[in-house]
Design a protein around this motif. Structure first.
Motif, PDB file in Angstrom:
ATOM      1  N   THR A  93     -29.494 -61.422 -66.499  1.00  0.00           N
ATOM      2  CA  THR A  93     -28.947 -60.262 -65.804  1.00  0.00           C
ATOM      3  C   THR A  93     -30.081 -59.280 -65.563  1.00  0.00           C
ATOM      4  O   THR A  93     -30.842 -58.977 -66.483  1.00  0.00           O
ATOM      5  CB  THR A  93     -27.860 -59.566 -66.645  1.00  0.00           C
ATOM      6  N   SER A 115     -19.108 -56.731 -71.648  1.00  0.00           N
ATOM      7  CA  SER A 115     -18.522 -58.073 -71.660  1.00  0.00           C
ATOM      8  C   SER A 115     -19.328 -59.056 -70.813  1.00  0.00           C
ATOM      9  O   SER A 115     -19.249 -60.272 -71.011  1.00  0.00           O
ATOM     10  CB  SER A 115     -17.080 -58.032 -71.162  1.00  0.00           C
ATOM     11  N   ALA A 116     -20.119 -58.543 -69.880  1.00  0.00           N
ATOM     12  CA  ALA A 116     -20.896 -59.413 -68.998  1.00  0.00           C
ATOM     13  C   ALA A 116     -22.266 -59.742 -69.572  1.00  0.00           C
ATOM     14  O   ALA A 116     -23.007 -60.523 -68.967  1.00  0.00           O
ATOM     15  CB  ALA A 116     -21.074 -58.740 -67.637  1.00  0.00           C
ATOM     16  N   SER A 201     -27.610 -64.983 -59.230  1.00  0.00           N
ATOM     17  CA  SER A 201     -27.201 -65.665 -60.454  1.00  0.00           C
ATOM     18  C   SER A 201     -28.344 -66.597 -60.846  1.00  0.00           C
ATOM     19  O   SER A 201     -28.795 -67.407 -60.040  1.00  0.00           O
ATOM     20  CB  SER A 201     -25.921 -66.455 -60.210  1.00  0.00           C
TER      21      SER A 201
END
Length: 227
Positions: A93, A115-116, A201
């Motif tokens: 990320t 949460s990510a 991603s």
């Protein structure tokens, strides 16, 4: 898929840390890269039919784009050789932290939802790699203690920055290294090209050589981007 190189070039005379000595002078961390023997020097050993060069290097292991193990901060912590490859290949990320000035801290407002972040490599893009090799690179933004605690609460696996240090160099307690490495959250410093990963991603690779009794080690950091 595509690959994005996130590492600075490792080379002779490259920039590194600067440490102040008791007498007021400074010691520069750097790398020395030179031939142990050259093609010409080896040619006669092979009857002139072939020639090889062997390269020798001398450097502090906290040099270039590198990985800190828990042992870097904590004597009882795992060293570089104790880290499993699977711990160093992680979903990534990128946090857009651009726009800060040197010596300015990043606040928790910049972080995505906790949460990510669980199990990921969280890479902070301060945009500071553009100053690599300049005096300005030594005065950099950094993550605040509140951000450090939020990352721990989010159960991240690795934290990376495109600056000289994850910590404020003016804070001798070094909270990022102290808290993150105590929680077995590894640190990568001196990343580059994080602009290429905005909104992508990807998997982040931070694998060093398997060096025993070693606190840190340069890596060829890169991202594998899904397409």
């Amino acid at each position: 898929m595509k690959f994005v190189d996130l590492s600075h070039t490792f080379e002779d005379g490259m920039p590194g840390f600067r440490q102040k000595n008791d007498d007021g002078t400074h010691t520069e961390y750097t790398a020395e890269v030179y031939p142990f023997f050259t093609h010409e020097e080896s040619r006669e050993k092979y009857e002139g039919k072939s020639a090889f060069e062997v390269t020798e290097m001398r450097f502090q292991t906290s040099m270039g784009t590198y990985l800190d193990s828990p042992y870097h901060r904590h004597p009882e912590g795992r060293d570089i050789s104790d880290l499993d490859i699977g711990e160093l290949v992680l979903p990534g990320t990128v946090v857009d932290a651009r726009g800060l000035a040197g010596n300015e801290e990043l606040t928790v407002d910049a972080l995505p939802q906790e949460s990510a972040l669980a199990g990921t490599a969280v890479l902070f893009n301060f945009g500071w790699d553009e100053h690599w090799g300049t005096e300005q690179y030594r005065s950099y933004p950094y993550i605040s203690e509140a951000v450090i605690e939020r990352l721990i609460d989010a159960d991240v696996s690795l934290v990376g920055v495109d600056t000289l240090n994850a910590d404020d160099h003016q804070n001798p307690a070094r909270p990022a290294h102290t808290r993150l490495l105590d929680e077995e959250i590894f640190i990568v410093e001196n990343l580059c090209n994080l602009d290429s990963l905005g909104g992508e991603s990807f998997r982040f690779f931070a694998v060093p050589i398997k060096a025993k009794d070693t606190a840190a080690m340069p890596i060829r950091a890169f991202a594998e981007v899904d397409q």
